[in-house]
Every structure is written in C-alpha cells, then in structure tokens.
Design a protein around this motif. Structure first.
Motif, PDB file in Angstrom:
ATOM      1  N   ARG A   6      44.415  50.145  95.373  1.00  0.00           N
ATOM      2  CA  ARG A   6      44.134  51.763  95.900  1.00  0.00           C
ATOM      3  C   ARG A   6      43.861  51.442  97.244  1.00  0.00           C
ATOM      4  O   ARG A   6      44.204  52.333  98.116  1.00  0.00           O
ATOM      5  CB  ARG A   6      42.589  52.169  95.438  1.00  0.00           C
ATOM      6  CG  ARG A   6      42.933  52.692  94.003  1.00  0.00           C
ATOM      7  CD  ARG A   6      41.367  53.137  93.520  1.00  0.00           C
ATOM      8  NE  ARG A   6      41.704  53.472  92.021  1.00  0.00           N
ATOM      9  CZ  ARG A   6      41.643  54.902  91.509  1.00  0.00           C
ATOM     10  NH1 ARG A   6      41.179  55.803  92.593  1.00  0.00           N
ATOM     11  NH2 ARG A   6      41.696  55.263  90.372  1.00  0.00           N
ATOM     12  N   ARG A   7      43.210  50.530  97.943  1.00  0.00           N
ATOM     13  CA  ARG A   7      43.123  50.600  99.452  1.00  0.00           C
ATOM     14  C   ARG A   7      44.284  50.361 100.131  1.00  0.00           C
ATOM     15  O   ARG A   7      44.739  50.811 101.322  1.00  0.00           O
ATOM     16  CB  ARG A   7      42.193  49.216  99.637  1.00  0.00           C
ATOM     17  CG  ARG A   7      40.558  49.556  99.359  1.00  0.00           C
ATOM     18  CD  ARG A   7      39.727  48.386 100.090  1.00  0.00           C
ATOM     19  NE  ARG A   7      40.080  47.072  99.544  1.00  0.00           N
ATOM     20  CZ  ARG A   7      39.712  46.625  98.562  1.00  0.00           C
ATOM     21  NH1 ARG A   7      38.845  47.021  97.663  1.00  0.00           N
ATOM     22  NH2 ARG A   7      39.935  45.296  98.110  1.00  0.00           N
ATOM     23  N   ARG A   8      45.297  49.367  99.516  1.00  0.00           N
ATOM     24  CA  ARG A   8      46.740  49.337 100.070  1.00  0.00           C
ATOM     25  C   ARG A   8      47.404  50.624 100.095  1.00  0.00           C
ATOM     26  O   ARG A   8      48.165  51.204 101.040  1.00  0.00           O
ATOM     27  CB  ARG A   8      47.411  47.978  99.134  1.00  0.00           C
ATOM     28  CG  ARG A   8      48.737  47.953  99.804  1.00  0.00           C
ATOM     29  CD  ARG A   8      49.426  46.517  99.563  1.00  0.00           C
ATOM     30  NE  ARG A   8      50.545  46.356 100.084  1.00  0.00           N
ATOM     31  CZ  ARG A   8      51.781  46.400  99.161  1.00  0.00           C
ATOM     32  NH1 ARG A   8      51.628  46.775  97.949  1.00  0.00           N
ATOM     33  NH2 ARG A   8      52.724  46.606  99.790  1.00  0.00           N
ATOM     34  N   LEU A   9      47.203  51.318  98.947  1.00  0.00           N
ATOM     35  CA  LEU A   9      48.167  52.784  98.779  1.00  0.00           C
ATOM     36  C   LEU A   9      47.399  53.704  99.833  1.00  0.00           C
ATOM     37  O   LEU A   9      48.175  54.485 100.393  1.00  0.00           O
ATOM     38  CB  LEU A   9      47.826  53.251  97.397  1.00  0.00           C
ATOM     39  CG  LEU A   9      48.501  54.446  97.006  1.00  0.00           C
ATOM     40  CD1 LEU A   9      50.101  54.305  97.405  1.00  0.00           C
ATOM     41  CD2 LEU A   9      48.188  54.854  95.884  1.00  0.00           C
ATOM     42  N   SER A  10      46.063  53.478 100.094  1.00  0.00           N
ATOM     43  CA  SER A  10      45.312  54.329 101.100  1.00  0.00           C
ATOM     44  C   SER A  10      46.086  54.058 102.454  1.00  0.00           C
ATOM     45  O   SER A  10      46.240  54.912 103.321  1.00  0.00           O
ATOM     46  CB  SER A  10      43.887  54.098 100.932  1.00  0.00           C
ATOM     47  OG  SER A  10      43.233  55.047 101.851  1.00  0.00           O
ATOM     48  N   ARG A  11      45.880  52.858 102.746  1.00  0.00           N
ATOM     49  CA  ARG A  11      46.743  52.549 103.952  1.00  0.00           C
ATOM     50  C   ARG A  11      48.116  53.009 104.258  1.00  0.00           C
ATOM     51  O   ARG A  11      48.420  53.523 105.393  1.00  0.00           O
ATOM     52  CB  ARG A  11      46.530  50.998 104.274  1.00  0.00           C
ATOM     53  CG  ARG A  11      45.388  50.405 104.662  1.00  0.00           C
ATOM     54  CD  ARG A  11      45.363  49.198 105.156  1.00  0.00           C
ATOM     55  NE  ARG A  11      46.016  47.920 104.119  1.00  0.00           N
ATOM     56  CZ  ARG A  11      45.542  47.432 103.513  1.00  0.00           C
ATOM     57  NH1 ARG A  11      44.086  47.540 103.095  1.00  0.00           N
ATOM     58  NH2 ARG A  11      46.036  46.723 102.487  1.00  0.00           N
ATOM     59  N   LEU A  12      48.830  52.881 103.212  1.00  0.00           N
ATOM     60  CA  LEU A  12      50.319  53.330 103.130  1.00  0.00           C
ATOM     61  C   LEU A  12      50.360  55.035 103.400  1.00  0.00           C
ATOM     62  O   LEU A  12      51.250  55.313 104.157  1.00  0.00           O
ATOM     63  CB  LEU A  12      51.042  53.192 102.091  1.00  0.00           C
ATOM     64  CG  LEU A  12      51.295  51.740 101.941  1.00  0.00           C
ATOM     65  CD1 LEU A  12      51.957  51.319 100.312  1.00  0.00           C
ATOM     66  CD2 LEU A  12      52.416  51.076 102.777  1.00  0.00           C
ATOM     67  N   ILE A  13      49.385  55.599 102.924  1.00  0.00           N
ATOM     68  CA  ILE A  13      49.378  57.169 102.974  1.00  0.00           C
ATOM     69  C   ILE A  13      48.857  57.361 104.410  1.00  0.00           C
ATOM     70  O   ILE A  13      49.566  58.492 104.945  1.00  0.00           O
ATOM     71  CB  ILE A  13      48.365  57.673 102.085  1.00  0.00           C
ATOM     72  CG1 ILE A  13      48.832  57.431 100.617  1.00  0.00           C
ATOM     73  CG2 ILE A  13      47.839  59.048 102.210  1.00  0.00           C
ATOM     74  CD1 ILE A  13      47.710  57.912  99.650  1.00  0.00           C
TER      75      ILE A  13
END
Length: 89
Positions: A6-13
């Motif tokens: 989730r943290r990684r996806l948040s950074r991508l967003i």
C-alpha cells in the motif's frame, strides 16, 4: 495488498495522480515485488479512499444564478406555444 504494498502504491500515485489503474499496475509489477492484477490495484485504491472523478464541463450555478433562473421561469410559466416560437434562437 498489505502495508508495504500500500505504501508503494501510494508513492506511485503521488508521482502522477492522473494515472490509470492499468498504468499503476504495470509500474507496480515492474518493481521488486510480485506482480498484481488490475482488480487488486483498483480494490486497494478504493480501500484507501481514492476513486476516479470526472471533471465538470461547466461551472456549477451560484446562488445568484439560481435566483435569476427561478425568476425567469416564474415570469414565463404562463406563456403559450406561440409566444415560445417567437423567441429567436
């Protein structure tokens, strides 16, 4: 998807908020972690409170505009079809 994912996806967003789910899935799968399905990314985004929005095509009516429209409608509510036909378009 759990904590790290989730943290990684948040950074991508945060890199580009206009990315599609397909593009996010490709970027996420290109990284060191296992690949994920688009449906998983979409579900995770919804769980995080992020959803798609369509931009408005025109500004919303302000209070003054609503008053003017209501005033116009009340003034013309008893018009006949002949009167309506005389309005130039």
């Amino acid at each position: 998807m759990k904590g790290k994912g989730r943290r990684r996806l948040s950074r991508l967003i945060k890199q580009n908020r206009r990315q599609t789910v397909t593009h996010l899935t490709v970027q996420y799968s290109a990284g060191p972690s296992a690949s994920v399905w688009e449906h998983t990314v979409q579900r995770t985004l919804l769980d995080m409170g992020l959803c798609s929005r369509c931009p408005t095509r025109w500004p919303l009516l302000i209070k003054r505009h609503r008053q003017l429209r209501l005033q116009w409608a009340r003034k013309h509510r008893d018009w006949t079809m002949d009167e309506w036909k005389r309005i130039p378009l």
